[in-house]
Design an enzyme around this catalytic site. Structure first.
Site, PDB file in Angstrom:
ATOM      1  N   GLY A 139     106.477 135.945  28.611  1.00 38.72           N
ATOM      2  CA  GLY A 139     105.772 135.078  29.753  1.00 38.72           C
ATOM      3  C   GLY A 139     105.985 135.845  31.129  1.00 38.72           C
ATOM      4  N   SER A 163     111.291 137.280  27.486  1.00 38.70           N
ATOM      5  CA  SER A 163     110.310 136.640  27.358  1.00 38.70           C
ATOM      6  C   SER A 163     108.953 137.219  27.561  1.00 38.70           C
ATOM      7  CB  SER A 163     110.121 135.306  28.329  1.00 38.70           C
ATOM      8  OG  SER A 163     108.845 134.756  28.379  1.00 38.70           O
ATOM      9  N   ASP A 187     114.675 132.942  23.975  1.00 36.09           N
ATOM     10  CA  ASP A 187     113.210 133.290  24.413  1.00 36.09           C
ATOM     11  C   ASP A 187     113.195 132.094  25.483  1.00 36.09           C
ATOM     12  OD1 ASP A 187     110.595 133.202  24.119  1.00 36.09           O
ATOM     13  OD2 ASP A 187     110.749 131.155  22.893  1.00 36.09           O
ATOM     14  N   VAL A 188     111.830 131.899  26.066  1.00 39.39           N
ATOM     15  CA  VAL A 188     111.996 131.081  27.142  1.00 39.39           C
ATOM     16  C   VAL A 188     110.804 129.951  26.737  1.00 39.39           C
ATOM     17  CG1 VAL A 188     111.024 130.579  29.606  1.00 39.39           C
ATOM     18  CG2 VAL A 188     112.528 132.556  29.147  1.00 39.39           C
ATOM     19  N   ASP A 189     109.638 130.385  26.530  1.00 43.30           N
ATOM     20  CA  ASP A 189     108.338 129.284  26.227  1.00 43.30           C
ATOM     21  C   ASP A 189     108.896 128.599  25.039  1.00 43.30           C
ATOM     22  OD1 ASP A 189     106.947 129.961  28.513  1.00 43.30           O
ATOM     23  OD2 ASP A 189     106.047 131.646  27.610  1.00 43.30           O
ATOM     24  N   MET A 215      94.784 135.088  17.266  1.00 42.14           N
ATOM     25  CA  MET A 215      95.679 134.571  15.983  1.00 42.14           C
ATOM     26  C   MET A 215      94.914 135.132  14.654  1.00 42.14           C
ATOM     27  SD  MET A 215      97.554 131.327  17.051  1.00 42.14           S
ATOM     28  CE  MET A 215      98.296 130.919  15.722  1.00 42.14           C
ATOM     29  N   ASP A 245     111.764 130.675  19.075  1.00 45.01           N
ATOM     30  CA  ASP A 245     110.934 129.715  18.185  1.00 45.01           C
ATOM     31  C   ASP A 245     109.775 130.562  17.482  1.00 45.01           C
ATOM     32  OD1 ASP A 245     109.444 129.991  20.859  1.00 45.01           O
ATOM     33  OD2 ASP A 245     107.829 129.064  19.835  1.00 45.01           O
TER      34      ASP A 245
END
Ligand SMILES: [Mg+2]
Length: 238
Positions: free
Chosen positions: A123, A121, A32-34, A64, A191
């Protein structure tokens, strides 16, 4: 002690057997990136840079709590931000996001064993590709969303064909990689819950808490760590 320090000694007793086996024998690792490869969230940085952080934060909160799909959320955030090509260019030049300590070392070690590295990602590729290049990761190893601009460089939507523009996108992206390149053993590291959802097709999911810790992610991880150095140590265990 800083969260990225080498703290936990890795031994065969502190890492599950199956995780160690897959880690030492995998032919593809997807990051993953972010808040994983990078220390921050690209869309938050963009919102801050565009002076619309509060509006985007309010929308994230709403998303959310409700039943908003990933695509709806993406659409609404970008509608608020209206990022121009110029804004993206300025962001890349002015505010390079930090690469999480240990990421480069882990990528280098995996590659020296012949493991392919991909960034997957939700993103934006315009922000990710320049950071990937610093780590020697080519644009065709980045699967992310693409912001579209018109002739004047104004915001013109995003490419809805990209895997990660919808819920479940990371799993579909990994399945595509598995089918295309016949990978035998794949690992997803990230994450968030959208990263956890990529197993399967990933054989194992390693939760990463070096930037943001989430208990729900920890619970569904095959292995959870706050340091890329721990994964590197495990990779090199004899
Ligand atoms: Mg993330």
């Amino acid at each position: 002690m800083a969260p990225h320090d080498k703290i936990v000694p890795i031994t065969k007793k502190t890492i599950p057997n199956n995780v160690l086996h897959v880690l030492q024998n995998c032919d593809c690792v997807c990051f993953d990136v972010d808040s994983t490869m990078l220390t921050c969230e690209g869309i938050d940085e963009m919102a801050r840079y565009a002076g619309k952080h509060e509006e985007v934060k309010a929308l994230t909160k709403k998303a959310m709590g409700g039943n908003m799909s990933f695509r709806e959320c993406l659409t609404e955030r970008l509608e608020i931000l209206q990022p121009t090509a110029q804004l993206i260019q300025e962001m890349i030049e002015m505010k390079p996001p930090g690469i999480t300590p240990g990421f480069q070392e882990l990528v280098d070690a995996l590659r020296s064993r012949g493991t392919e590295i991909y960034l997957v990602s939700g993103g934006f590729d315009c922000l990710i590709v320049p950071e990937a290049a610093k780590c020697g990761i080519a644009p065709n190893h980045v699967i992310a969303n693409t912001i579209l601009f018109d002739k004047e460089g104004k915001y013109a939507g995003f490419d809805k064909n990209n895997f990660t523009s919808e819920n479940g996108g990371k799993a579909r992206a990994l399945q595509y990689l598995k089918d295309s390149f016949k990978f035998n053993k794949m690992i997803m590291i990230g994450d968030g819950m959208t990263d956890a959802e990529a197993r399967p097709p990933a054989d194992i999911f390693i939760g990463f808490g070096g930037n943001v810790k989430r208990d729900a992610v920890k619970e569904v991880s095959d292995y959870y760590t706050s340091s890329f150095f721990s994964i590197l140590e495990a990779l090199q265990l004899k």
